[in-house]
Design a protein around this motif. Structure first.
Motif, PDB file in Angstrom:
ATOM      1  N   PRO A  69       0.827  -1.215   0.000  1.00 45.31           N
ATOM      2  CA  PRO A  69       0.000   0.000   0.000  1.00 45.31           C
ATOM      3  C   PRO A  69       0.855   1.257   0.000  1.00 45.31           C
ATOM      4  O   PRO A  69       1.918   1.301   0.618  1.00 45.31           O
ATOM      5  CB  PRO A  69      -0.821  -0.116   1.283  1.00 45.31           C
ATOM      6  N   PHE A  70       0.373   2.268  -0.712  1.00 46.32           N
ATOM      7  CA  PHE A  70       1.082   3.552  -0.787  1.00 46.32           C
ATOM      8  C   PHE A  70       0.339   4.569   0.059  1.00 46.32           C
ATOM      9  O   PHE A  70      -0.848   4.826  -0.169  1.00 46.32           O
ATOM     10  CB  PHE A  70       1.173   4.039  -2.234  1.00 46.32           C
ATOM     11  N   LEU A  71       1.046   5.153   1.022  1.00 46.44           N
ATOM     12  CA  LEU A  71       0.465   6.195   1.860  1.00 46.44           C
ATOM     13  C   LEU A  71       1.165   7.516   1.567  1.00 46.44           C
ATOM     14  O   LEU A  71       2.379   7.560   1.355  1.00 46.44           O
ATOM     15  CB  LEU A  71       0.608   5.851   3.342  1.00 46.44           C
ATOM     16  N   PHE A  72       0.379   8.603   1.586  1.00 45.11           N
ATOM     17  CA  PHE A  72       0.901   9.933   1.316  1.00 45.11           C
ATOM     18  C   PHE A  72       1.221  10.647   2.627  1.00 45.11           C
ATOM     19  O   PHE A  72       0.678  10.307   3.699  1.00 45.11           O
ATOM     20  CB  PHE A  72      -0.127  10.764   0.530  1.00 45.11           C
ATOM     21  N   THR A  73       2.090  11.636   2.544  1.00 43.74           N
ATOM     22  CA  THR A  73       2.390  12.452   3.719  1.00 43.74           C
ATOM     23  C   THR A  73       1.120  13.181   4.155  1.00 43.74           C
ATOM     24  O   THR A  73       0.437  13.798   3.337  1.00 43.74           O
ATOM     25  CB  THR A  73       3.493  13.469   3.386  1.00 43.74           C
ATOM     26  N   GLY A  74       0.801  13.101   5.444  1.00 47.33           N
ATOM     27  CA  GLY A  74      -0.431  13.719   5.959  1.00 47.33           C
ATOM     28  C   GLY A  74      -0.813  13.072   7.270  1.00 47.33           C
ATOM     29  O   GLY A  74       0.033  12.909   8.163  1.00 47.33           O
ATOM     30  N   THR A  75      -2.074  12.685   7.373  1.00 48.71           N
ATOM     31  CA  THR A  75      -2.554  11.976   8.561  1.00 48.71           C
ATOM     32  C   THR A  75      -3.234  10.693   8.113  1.00 48.71           C
ATOM     33  O   THR A  75      -3.449  10.454   6.915  1.00 48.71           O
ATOM     34  CB  THR A  75      -3.562  12.834   9.349  1.00 48.71           C
ATOM     35  N   ILE A  76      -3.586   9.859   9.095  1.00 51.27           N
ATOM     36  CA  ILE A  76      -4.303   8.624   8.766  1.00 51.27           C
ATOM     37  C   ILE A  76      -5.631   8.960   8.100  1.00 51.27           C
ATOM     38  O   ILE A  76      -6.002   8.378   7.079  1.00 51.27           O
ATOM     39  CB  ILE A  76      -4.530   7.789  10.052  1.00 51.27           C
ATOM     40  N   ALA A  77      -6.343   9.957   8.650  1.00 53.97           N
ATOM     41  CA  ALA A  77      -7.644  10.336   8.101  1.00 53.97           C
ATOM     42  C   ALA A  77      -7.516  10.876   6.682  1.00 53.97           C
ATOM     43  O   ALA A  77      -8.322  10.540   5.802  1.00 53.97           O
ATOM     44  CB  ALA A  77      -8.311  11.364   9.007  1.00 53.97           C
ATOM     45  N   ASN A 110      -5.299  10.163   4.519  1.00 55.72           N
ATOM     46  CA  ASN A 110      -4.955   9.079   3.613  1.00 55.72           C
ATOM     47  C   ASN A 110      -6.157   8.217   3.271  1.00 55.72           C
ATOM     48  O   ASN A 110      -6.154   7.533   2.251  1.00 55.72           O
ATOM     49  CB  ASN A 110      -3.846   8.210   4.218  1.00 55.72           C
ATOM     50  N   VAL A 111      -7.166   8.261   4.090  1.00 51.18           N
ATOM     51  CA  VAL A 111      -8.398   7.534   3.780  1.00 51.18           C
ATOM     52  C   VAL A 111      -9.254   8.333   2.796  1.00 51.18           C
ATOM     53  O   VAL A 111      -9.754   7.809   1.801  1.00 51.18           O
ATOM     54  CB  VAL A 111      -9.193   7.227   5.064  1.00 51.18           C
ATOM     55  N   SER A 112      -9.411   9.629   3.050  1.00 53.33           N
ATOM     56  CA  SER A 112     -10.274  10.459   2.196  1.00 53.33           C
ATOM     57  C   SER A 112      -9.560  10.969   0.957  1.00 53.33           C
ATOM     58  O   SER A 112     -10.201  11.361  -0.017  1.00 53.33           O
ATOM     59  CB  SER A 112     -10.799  11.654   2.997  1.00 53.33           C
ATOM     60  N   LEU A 113      -8.207  10.998   0.984  1.00 52.96           N
ATOM     61  CA  LEU A 113      -7.399  11.546  -0.117  1.00 52.96           C
ATOM     62  C   LEU A 113      -7.829  12.957  -0.498  1.00 52.96           C
ATOM     63  O   LEU A 113      -7.743  13.362  -1.662  1.00 52.96           O
ATOM     64  CB  LEU A 113      -7.477  10.628  -1.345  1.00 52.96           C
ATOM     65  N   GLY A 114      -8.310  13.708   0.498  1.00 57.39           N
ATOM     66  CA  GLY A 114      -8.686  15.095   0.262  1.00 57.39           C
ATOM     67  C   GLY A 114      -9.989  15.266  -0.496  1.00 57.39           C
ATOM     68  O   GLY A 114     -10.315  16.387  -0.912  1.00 57.39           O
ATOM     69  N   ASP A 115     -10.749  14.196  -0.701  1.00 56.09           N
ATOM     70  CA  ASP A 115     -12.038  14.282  -1.408  1.00 56.09           C
ATOM     71  C   ASP A 115     -13.070  14.901  -0.473  1.00 56.09           C
ATOM     72  O   ASP A 115     -13.400  14.332   0.577  1.00 56.09           O
ATOM     73  CB  ASP A 115     -12.480  12.883  -1.852  1.00 56.09           C
ATOM     74  N   GLU A 116     -13.598  16.066  -0.849  1.00 51.69           N
ATOM     75  CA  GLU A 116     -14.536  16.781   0.010  1.00 51.69           C
ATOM     76  C   GLU A 116     -15.854  16.046   0.171  1.00 51.69           C
ATOM     77  O   GLU A 116     -16.595  16.304   1.131  1.00 51.69           O
ATOM     78  CB  GLU A 116     -14.788  18.182  -0.555  1.00 51.69           C
ATOM     79  N   SER A 117     -16.165  15.144  -0.758  1.00 54.01           N
ATOM     80  CA  SER A 117     -17.428  14.407  -0.654  1.00 54.01           C
ATOM     81  C   SER A 117     -17.386  13.326   0.416  1.00 54.01           C
ATOM     82  O   SER A 117     -18.425  12.769   0.774  1.00 54.01           O
ATOM     83  CB  SER A 117     -17.769  13.779  -2.013  1.00 54.01           C
ATOM     84  N   ALA A 164     -17.005  11.625   9.314  1.00 54.54           N
ATOM     85  CA  ALA A 164     -17.732  10.495   9.891  1.00 54.54           C
ATOM     86  C   ALA A 164     -17.583   9.255   9.011  1.00 54.54           C
ATOM     87  O   ALA A 164     -17.434   8.127   9.502  1.00 54.54           O
ATOM     88  CB  ALA A 164     -19.205  10.864  10.056  1.00 54.54           C
ATOM     89  N   ARG A 165     -17.606   9.457   7.706  1.00 49.09           N
ATOM     90  CA  ARG A 165     -17.459   8.335   6.773  1.00 49.09           C
ATOM     91  C   ARG A 165     -16.060   7.734   6.860  1.00 49.09           C
ATOM     92  O   ARG A 165     -15.884   6.516   6.758  1.00 49.09           O
ATOM     93  CB  ARG A 165     -17.745   8.834   5.362  1.00 49.09           C
ATOM     94  N   VAL A 166     -15.052   8.598   7.020  1.00 48.30           N
ATOM     95  CA  VAL A 166     -13.669   8.124   7.178  1.00 48.30           C
ATOM     96  C   VAL A 166     -13.551   7.254   8.417  1.00 48.30           C
ATOM     97  O   VAL A 166     -12.995   6.143   8.384  1.00 48.30           O
ATOM     98  CB  VAL A 166     -12.702   9.319   7.250  1.00 48.30           C
ATOM     99  N   GLU A 167     -14.059   7.757   9.526  1.00 54.21           N
ATOM    100  CA  GLU A 167     -13.951   7.007  10.777  1.00 54.21           C
ATOM    101  C   GLU A 167     -14.744   5.711  10.716  1.00 54.21           C
ATOM    102  O   GLU A 167     -14.315   4.684  11.265  1.00 54.21           O
ATOM    103  CB  GLU A 167     -14.428   7.888  11.934  1.00 54.21           C
ATOM    104  N   GLN A 168     -15.910   5.724  10.060  1.00 55.66           N
ATOM    105  CA  GLN A 168     -16.704   4.508   9.933  1.00 55.66           C
ATOM    106  C   GLN A 168     -15.958   3.461   9.120  1.00 55.66           C
ATOM    107  O   GLN A 168     -15.957   2.261   9.457  1.00 55.66           O
ATOM    108  CB  GLN A 168     -18.047   4.835   9.270  1.00 55.66           C
ATOM    109  N   SER A 214      -5.109   1.453   3.891  1.00 56.29           N
ATOM    110  CA  SER A 214      -5.363   1.347   2.463  1.00 56.29           C
ATOM    111  C   SER A 214      -6.719   0.686   2.202  1.00 56.29           C
ATOM    112  O   SER A 214      -7.453   1.093   1.299  1.00 56.29           O
ATOM    113  CB  SER A 214      -4.244   0.549   1.800  1.00 56.29           C
ATOM    114  N   PHE A 215      -7.050  -0.302   3.013  1.00 47.60           N
ATOM    115  CA  PHE A 215      -8.326  -0.991   2.864  1.00 47.60           C
ATOM    116  C   PHE A 215      -9.487  -0.061   3.209  1.00 47.60           C
ATOM    117  O   PHE A 215     -10.502  -0.008   2.498  1.00 47.60           O
ATOM    118  CB  PHE A 215      -8.336  -2.221   3.771  1.00 47.60           C
ATOM    119  N   ALA A 216      -9.318   0.709   4.272  1.00 49.93           N
ATOM    120  CA  ALA A 216     -10.354   1.670   4.658  1.00 49.93           C
ATOM    121  C   ALA A 216     -10.519   2.742   3.587  1.00 49.93           C
ATOM    122  O   ALA A 216     -11.627   3.225   3.333  1.00 49.93           O
ATOM    123  CB  ALA A 216      -9.990   2.310   5.999  1.00 49.93           C
ATOM    124  N   ARG A 217      -9.429   3.131   2.951  1.00 52.15           N
ATOM    125  CA  ARG A 217      -9.492   4.127   1.867  1.00 52.15           C
ATOM    126  C   ARG A 217     -10.397   3.634   0.748  1.00 52.15           C
ATOM    127  O   ARG A 217     -11.257   4.376   0.241  1.00 52.15           O
ATOM    128  CB  ARG A 217      -8.089   4.389   1.339  1.00 52.15           C
TER     129      ARG A 217
END
Length: 671
Positions: free
Chosen positions: A513-521, A523-530, A534-538, A576-579
C-alpha cells in the motif's frame, strides 16, 4: 514545431509584459549610450572648444573674457548683430596654451619657437607671434564654459540614473514573465503526468521523470530569465552602439562592422562542438537523479546485502563521467569567451587608434576630433561587453534548448485527457469477452480470456507468478487496454467510458500500500470533500483499524510520513483498505492484500470482508488460498489461460491444480 518556436510560443502568452520590458530595455540602452555623446560635447565644445577664433567685443558682451585690457568672445557664441572686431586664436601646443593675435586659417601640427607659433597643413605654413597663457589667464577663458559643463554633467548623471531605472524595470518584468512561463510549464508537465499511461512509467525511472519536472524546467526558467534577457539586451545594445558609431564616423563604423561575421563564425564553432556535450550532460544529470532516487528507496536492501560500497562505486563512476563532460564544456567556454573577446577588443582598438594617427599625420585630423575619438573608443570598449555576454550565454542557451527538448518530449507523449463530470454508480457486473493482452506487443500474457462476475459476487484469481492475475486487474482499471476482445461493465464497453468515470466507482488495495504524507484520516479520504469525517472514521472502524490504531497518540489524526514508514505493514494495509471502502466502490479489488499481514490482522480483515462485500463485486488476488474459501467463483490461471474455475468445494472435488496448490499450502502433500 521546433524547440525554438515552442519556447517563443510560451513567451507569446505574456507578450504584453515582454514588449513593455523590451521597450524599457531599449530606453535603458539609449540612456546608457547617450553618455559618450554627452562626453563628446563636453570635450569638443567646452574643453577643447576654446581652441577657436575669438573676437574682440565690448565689455558688456554676455560671454566676454578679459585679457590684458581687452574683452574677447568665442566666435560661435556671438549673437546675431553683436558688434565685434579683431579676430584672435587660442591654440594648445604641447601642454601649454598660446594666444595668437590673428585668425589662423588652420591649426594643424603646431610648434613653438620663442614667441612665435607655426602651423602646417600640407605644403602651407603659417607663423604668427603668440603669447603663452598663465594658468589664471587660461582659467579665465574657460570660465564661460563652466555652466555648460555643469549642465552636461547633470545630464550625464540623469542618463545613468534613467538607464539604471529602466534596466531595473525591464529585468523585473522579464523575471515576472519568466516565472509565469515556468509556472505554466510545470503545471502542464504535472498535468501531463496524470494523462500518461502506466506503460510510460514502466520504462522510465521515477528519478528521470522528476529530473524533467525540476532540473529541466529550471534550466528553461534560466533561458527566459538569464539567457533570453541577456541575449536580447546584448543584441539591442550592439545595435545601439553600431548606430552611434555610424553617427560619429561612417568609415570607422564600417571597419567595426567586420566584427559581426567574426561573431557569427564564433557562434557556429561553439554550437558545433558544444551541442553534443550539453545533450550528454543533461542525460547524465537525469541518470544521477534516477540513481539517487532508487538508492534512497532501496537503502534497507542495500545495507542488508552489504551493497553500500558497490553502490558508492557505481555512483562515483557516473559522477566522474558527468564531471569529465562538464570539464570538456568548460574548456570550450574558456577558449571562446573572455580570452578571444579580449584579443578582438584590443585588435579593433589598435586599428581605430592607428587610423586616427594616420589621418592626423596626413592633415585630416579635423575630420575626427578628440571628443569623437574618445566617444568612439568608449563605444568600441562597450561593444565587446555585449559580445562577451552573448557568447557566455551560448552554453546556457544550449543547455536550456536540450532541457526544453526533453520537457517537450514528455509533453508530446500520447495520453488520455482527464475528463470532468460524474457517472452514475454501476451495479458491478464484469464480463471479459475473449480478451487477449500483451505488454510488449509480442508475448501475450492473457490469451482469449472469458469469464463473468455478477454483481455482488466475489471472484478470486489464483495462479503462480506471471500467470496473468494482476494483468486482469490492470485491464479492468484501464491502466492498459486489451489487445483483442472486450471488457464490459454492466454491458458497457469500458473503452467507451472515460477512465476517470470508470474508476470513480472502483476501489483497490495493493499488496504494497502507498500512503501519502499527511494523517491517517487524510490518507483515507485523499482530500475528497465528498467523503466526510464520519465516513472516514466509519470505514476505519469497519475494517477493524480502530483496534490496531487505538494506541497512537493522535488516533486517526496521527501524522503519516512518506510511504507510512512509521507504521507497521498491517497498519498500512488497514488504512489502504479503509481508503477503498470509504469511496463505496461498486467493484472492489484486493491485490494480494493479505499477503504481508499477520494472522491476527488477517482475521480482522476477514471479519470485515464478510459484511463489506455485500452489494459490491469483489476481485481477490490471493496467494493464501485459505482466505478465498468463501469466494463465489475461483479462476485458476496458468500462462494467461483459465485452466480451472468454480467454487472452493467444486475445485477441491475436481482434484486438479487448485487442489494440489491448496494441499501444498496446508502441508498435506509434500512438495
Amino acid at each position: 514545431m521546433s524547440v525554438n518556436r515552442r519556447l517563443l510560443a510560451y513567451a507569446a502568452q505574456y507578450k504584453r509584459t515582454i514588449w513593455v520590458a523590451i521597450a524599457m530595455l531599449a530606453l535603458s540602452v539609449a540612456a546608457q549610450l547617450g553618455g559618450p555623446f554627452v562626453a563628446k560635447m563636453m570635450i569638443d565644445r567646452h574643453i577643447l572648444g576654446i581652441e577657436r577664433t575669438w573676437y574682440e567685443v565690448p565689455a558688456n558682451a554676455p560671454k566676454a573674457v578679459a585679457f590684458r585690457g581687452h574683452w574677447y568672445e568665442r566666435g560661435d557664441y556671438l549673437a546675431a548683430g553683436e558688434p565685434h572686431t579683431h579676430p584672435v586664436t587660442l591654440l594648445e601646443v604641447g601642454r601649454s596654451f598660446y594666444f595668437v593675435q590673428s585668425s589662423l586659417p588652420f591649426t594643424d601640427n603646431p610648434t613653438v619657437h620663442g614667441h612665435q607659433v607655426t602651423v602646417r597643413s600640407g605644403d602651407r605654413t603659417v607663423t604668427e607671434p603668440a603669447i603663452r597663457l598663465t594658468a589664471r589667464e587660461l582659467f579665465a577663458f574657460y570660465q564661460p564654459e563652466v555652466p555648460g559643463l555643469w549642465r552636461l554633467a547633470i545630464l550625464y548623471f540623469l542618463l545613468l540614473l534613467g538607464g539604471a531605472g529602466f534596466a531595473y524595470g525591464q529585468q523585473y518584468l522579464l523575471q515576472i514573465s519568466a516565472n509565469k512561463i515556468l509556472q505554466r510549464m510545470r503545471r502542464e508537465v504535472f498535468a501531463q503526468i496524470q494523462r500518461l499511461p502506466i506503460r510510460y512509467f514502466d520504462t522510465l525511472p521515477a528519478g528521470k521523470v522528476v529530473s524533467r519536472i525540476t532540473n529541466d524546467t529550471e534550466a528553461i526558467r534560466d533561458f527566459y530569465v538569464t539567457v533570453a534577457a541577456n541575449m536580447l539586451s546584448s543584441i539591442i545594445t550592439m545595435a545601439g552602439i553600431y548606430i552611434a558609431m555610424f553617427i560619429l564616423s561612417v568609415q570607422l563604423g564600417l571597419i567595426c562592422l567586420t566584427l559581426l561575421p567574426i561573431l557569427a563564425a564564433w557562434i557556429i564553432f561553439y554550437r558545433k562542438y558544444a551541442v553534443g556535450i550539453n545533450h550528454r550532460i543533461r542525460a547524465l544529470l537525469s541518470d544521477i537523479n534516477a540513481m539517487i532516487n532508487e538508492t534512497i528507496q532501496g537503502v534497507p536492501v542495500i545495507r542488508a546485502f552489504n551493497r553500500a560500497n558497490r553502490t558508492q562505486q557505481e555512483f562515483d563512476e557516473l559522477n566522474a563521467t558527468y564531471y569529465d563532460s562538464q570539464i570538456k564544456l568548460l574548456r570550450i567556454n574558456s577558449a571562446t569567451s573572455h580570452n578571444l573577446a579580449g584579443v578582438l577588443r584590443n585588435a579593433f582598438l589598435a586599428l581605430v587608434i592607428a587610423l586616427f594617427g594616420w589621418r592626423a599625420v596626413h592633415g585630416a585630423v579635423a575630420a575626427i576630433s578628440f571628443g569623437m575619438l574618445y566617444a568612439f573608443v568608449d563605444y568600441l570598449s562597450r561593444l565587446f561587453q555585449p559580445v562577451v555576454q552573448l557568447v557566455n550565454q551560448l552554453s546556457n542557451l544550449e543547455q536550456a534548448r536540450v532541457s526544453a527538448e526533453r520537457v517537450f518530449e514528455l509533453l508530446d507523449e500520447p495520453g488520455r485527457d482527464v475528463v470532468d463530470g460524474e457517472m452514475a454508480r454501476y451495479r458491478g457486473r464484469v464480463e471479459f469477452e475473449h480478451v487477449t493482452f500483451s505488454y510488449d506487443g509480442e508475448h501475450d500474457v492473457l490469451k482469449d480470456l472469458s469469464f463473468v462476475a455478477e454483481p455482488g459476487q466475489t471472484v478470486a484469481l489464483v495462479g503462480h507468478t506471471g500467470s496473468g492475475k494482476s494483468s486482469i486487474i490492470n485491464l479492468l482499471f484501464r491502466f492498459y487496454d486489451a489487445t483483442r476482445g472486450r471488457i464490459l461493465v454492466d454491458g458497457m464497453d469500458i473503452t467507451e467510458i472515460p477512465p476517470q468515470h470508470l474508476r470513480k466507482h472502483m476501489g483497490i488495495v495493493l499488496q504494497d500500500p502507498f500512503l501519502f504524507t499527511g494523517t491517517i484520516a487524510s490518507n483515507v479520504s485523499l482530500g475528497d470533500e465528498s467523503i466526510s469525517r464520519a465516513r472516514v472514521e466509519q470505514a476505519l472502524r469497519d475494517v477493524g483499524a480502530d483496534r490496531l490504531l487505538a494506541h497512537l497518540p493522535n488516533g486517526f489524526d496521527e501524522p503519516v510520513l512518506e510511504h507510512g514508514s512509521t507504521l507497521s505493514a498491517g497498519q498500512r494495509q488497514l488504512i489502504s483498505f479503509a481508503r477503498a471502502l470509504a469511496f463505496d466502490p461498486a467493484i472492489l479489488v484486493l491485490d494480494e492484500a493479505t499477503s504481508s499481514i499477520d494472522t491476527e490482522t488477517e482475521a480482522i480483515i476477514q471479519d470485515a470482508l464478510d459484511v463489506l462485500k455485500r452489494g459490491r463485486t469483489t476481485f481477490i488476488i490471493a496467494h493464501r488460498l485459505s482466505t478465498i474459501r468463501t469466494a463465489d467463483q475461483i479462476l485458476v490461471l496458468d500462462g494467461g489461460v483459465v485452466v480451472e474455475r468454480g467454487t472452493h468445494d467444486e475445485l477441491m472435488r475436481l482434484r486438479g491444480r487448485y487442489y494440489q496448490m491448496y494441499q501444498l499450502q496446508q502441508g498435506s502433500v509434500s512438495a
